[in-house]
Design a protein around this motif. Structure first.
Motif, mmCIF file in Angstrom:
data_model
loop_
_atom_site.group_PDB
_atom_site.id
_atom_site.type_symbol
_atom_site.label_atom_id
_atom_site.label_comp_id
_atom_site.label_asym_id
_atom_site.label_seq_id
_atom_site.Cartn_x
_atom_site.Cartn_y
_atom_site.Cartn_z
ATOM 1 N N PRO A 16 -11.934 -2.349 7.805
ATOM 2 C CA PRO A 16 -11.642 -3.730 7.395
ATOM 3 C C PRO A 16 -10.397 -3.783 6.501
ATOM 4 O O PRO A 16 -10.041 -2.808 5.839
ATOM 5 C CB PRO A 16 -12.880 -4.137 6.597
ATOM 6 N N TYR A 17 -9.741 -4.938 6.494
ATOM 7 C CA TYR A 17 -8.630 -5.168 5.570
ATOM 8 C C TYR A 17 -8.656 -6.621 5.110
ATOM 9 O O TYR A 17 -9.221 -7.484 5.767
ATOM 10 C CB TYR A 17 -7.266 -4.838 6.207
ATOM 11 N N VAL A 18 -8.072 -6.866 3.949
ATOM 12 C CA VAL A 18 -7.800 -8.231 3.491
ATOM 13 C C VAL A 18 -6.315 -8.298 3.147
ATOM 14 O O VAL A 18 -5.735 -7.325 2.678
ATOM 15 C CB VAL A 18 -8.643 -8.672 2.261
ATOM 16 N N GLU A 19 -5.720 -9.442 3.383
ATOM 17 C CA GLU A 19 -4.315 -9.668 3.057
ATOM 18 C C GLU A 19 -4.258 -10.248 1.652
ATOM 19 O O GLU A 19 -4.404 -11.449 1.459
ATOM 20 C CB GLU A 19 -3.695 -10.623 4.080
ATOM 21 N N ALA A 20 -4.074 -9.376 0.671
ATOM 22 C CA ALA A 20 -4.059 -9.803 -0.731
ATOM 23 C C ALA A 20 -2.684 -9.628 -1.353
ATOM 24 O O ALA A 20 -2.557 -9.520 -2.578
ATOM 25 C CB ALA A 20 -5.111 -9.015 -1.523
ATOM 26 N N SER A 21 -1.646 -9.624 -0.522
ATOM 27 C CA SER A 21 -0.301 -9.400 -1.046
ATOM 28 C C SER A 21 0.177 -10.520 -1.958
ATOM 29 O O SER A 21 1.096 -10.321 -2.760
ATOM 30 C CB SER A 21 0.690 -9.180 0.091
ATOM 31 N N ALA A 22 -0.448 -11.693 -1.893
ATOM 32 C CA ALA A 22 -0.075 -12.786 -2.799
ATOM 33 C C ALA A 22 -0.353 -12.415 -4.255
ATOM 34 O O ALA A 22 0.213 -13.016 -5.168
ATOM 35 C CB ALA A 22 -0.829 -14.058 -2.431
ATOM 36 N N ALA A 23 -1.192 -11.411 -4.464
ATOM 37 C CA ALA A 23 -1.482 -10.964 -5.830
ATOM 38 C C ALA A 23 -0.238 -10.407 -6.519
ATOM 39 O O ALA A 23 -0.166 -10.394 -7.747
ATOM 40 C CB ALA A 23 -2.591 -9.920 -5.822
ATOM 41 N N SER A 24 0.749 -9.976 -5.730
ATOM 42 C CA SER A 24 1.978 -9.444 -6.342
ATOM 43 C C SER A 24 2.744 -10.523 -7.097
ATOM 44 O O SER A 24 3.606 -10.215 -7.925
ATOM 45 C CB SER A 24 2.872 -8.803 -5.283
ATOM 46 N N ALA A 25 2.430 -11.795 -6.852
ATOM 47 C CA ALA A 25 3.096 -12.899 -7.554
ATOM 48 C C ALA A 25 2.293 -13.378 -8.766
ATOM 49 O O ALA A 25 2.716 -14.333 -9.431
ATOM 50 C CB ALA A 25 3.309 -14.064 -6.597
ATOM 51 N N LEU A 26 1.169 -12.741 -9.056
ATOM 52 C CA LEU A 26 0.392 -13.146 -10.238
ATOM 53 C C LEU A 26 1.242 -12.947 -11.489
ATOM 54 O O LEU A 26 1.999 -11.976 -11.589
ATOM 55 C CB LEU A 26 -0.907 -12.342 -10.326
ATOM 56 N N PRO A 27 1.099 -13.837 -12.462
ATOM 57 C CA PRO A 27 2.011 -13.818 -13.609
ATOM 58 C C PRO A 27 1.811 -12.651 -14.579
ATOM 59 O O PRO A 27 2.768 -12.227 -15.219
ATOM 60 C CB PRO A 27 1.733 -15.149 -14.312
ATOM 61 N N GLN A 28 0.605 -12.140 -14.685
ATOM 62 C CA GLN A 28 0.353 -11.097 -15.679
ATOM 63 C C GLN A 28 0.183 -9.734 -15.014
ATOM 64 O O GLN A 28 -0.498 -9.606 -13.997
ATOM 65 C CB GLN A 28 -0.873 -11.447 -16.516
ATOM 66 N N ARG A 29 0.753 -8.727 -15.635
ATOM 67 C CA ARG A 29 0.709 -7.366 -15.098
ATOM 68 C C ARG A 29 -0.723 -6.869 -14.940
ATOM 69 O O ARG A 29 -1.056 -6.239 -13.939
ATOM 70 C CB ARG A 29 1.485 -6.440 -16.019
ATOM 71 N N HIS A 30 -1.588 -7.165 -15.925
ATOM 72 C CA HIS A 30 -2.967 -6.665 -15.831
ATOM 73 C C HIS A 30 -3.706 -7.306 -14.650
ATOM 74 O O HIS A 30 -4.585 -6.686 -14.063
ATOM 75 C CB HIS A 30 -3.726 -6.868 -17.150
#
Length: 189
Positions: free
Chosen positions: A111-125
């Motif tokens: 299985p996979y999920v496309e979670a690449s939008a997380a790279s645009a989250l504002p905080q590093r943590h």
């Protein structure tokens, strides 16, 4: 896609993940991380005196047809939980997860999920937590499986637990956490 990796999208899990994310907020607290850490450390400490025995059992059993069948069944399930962790963590922080599906990785369904939008989250943590979520789940599963290995006698349950431990610990640390491969460790770095 490559010769050894084909992706087959199944759908858009975003609404489903968004519906479940509020119910799982407790998993994203310091207390939850402390419980996870205590469980992993306890399993490791409990297993150390039995390391030779467990290692010999793994060495003798992993190549057998029985263990290969158990691994073929366990691996996609472990990876499903791994990918759900990425998706739920991304949604917890507000990043959309527009696609999930199955990758045939060397002819094994994963299985996979496309979670690449997380790279645009504002905080590093937040970005680090999304990238680490799958590893955290797999190490938690490995710790629980190690507890089962130490608690039960030889048999199907112990064999399954050994396989889950092996997949959850070794494959995660050697492959997923490796920053030289474009998996979780790469994105964490």
């Amino acid at each position: 896609n490559s010769v050894f990796s084909w992706r087959f999208p199944v759908g858009n899990p975003d609404a489903w993940l968004a519906r479940w994310a509020p119910h799982l907020r407790a998993l994203f607290t310091r207390w939850a991380m402390l419980v996870w850490l205590c469980g992993v450390v306890w399993a490791l400490a409990a297993a150390l005196p039995h390391a030779r025995e467990i290692g010999a059992e793994l060495k003798a059993g992993l190549g057998t047809p029985r263990m290969m069948w158990i691994a073929a069944l366990a691996w996609p399930l472990i990876k499903l939980l791994h990918e759900l962790a990425h998706g739920l963590t991304a949604r917890h922080f507000g990043a959309p997860v527009p696609e999930w599906g199955i990758t045939l990785l060397m002819f094994m369904p994963v299985p996979y999920v496309e979670a690449s939008a997380a790279s645009a989250l504002p905080q590093r943590h937040q970005r680090l937590t999304v990238a680490a979520a799958g590893i955290v789940v797999e190490l938690g599963l490995a710790a629980a499986a190690l507890g089962v290995v130490l608690a039960v006698q030889a048999g199907a349950l112990r064999d399954a637990a050994l396989v889950v431990f092996f997949i959850g610990a070794l494959s995660t640390l050697l492959v997923n956490a490796n920053p030289l491969m474009r998996f979780d460790g790469y994105h964490m770095l």
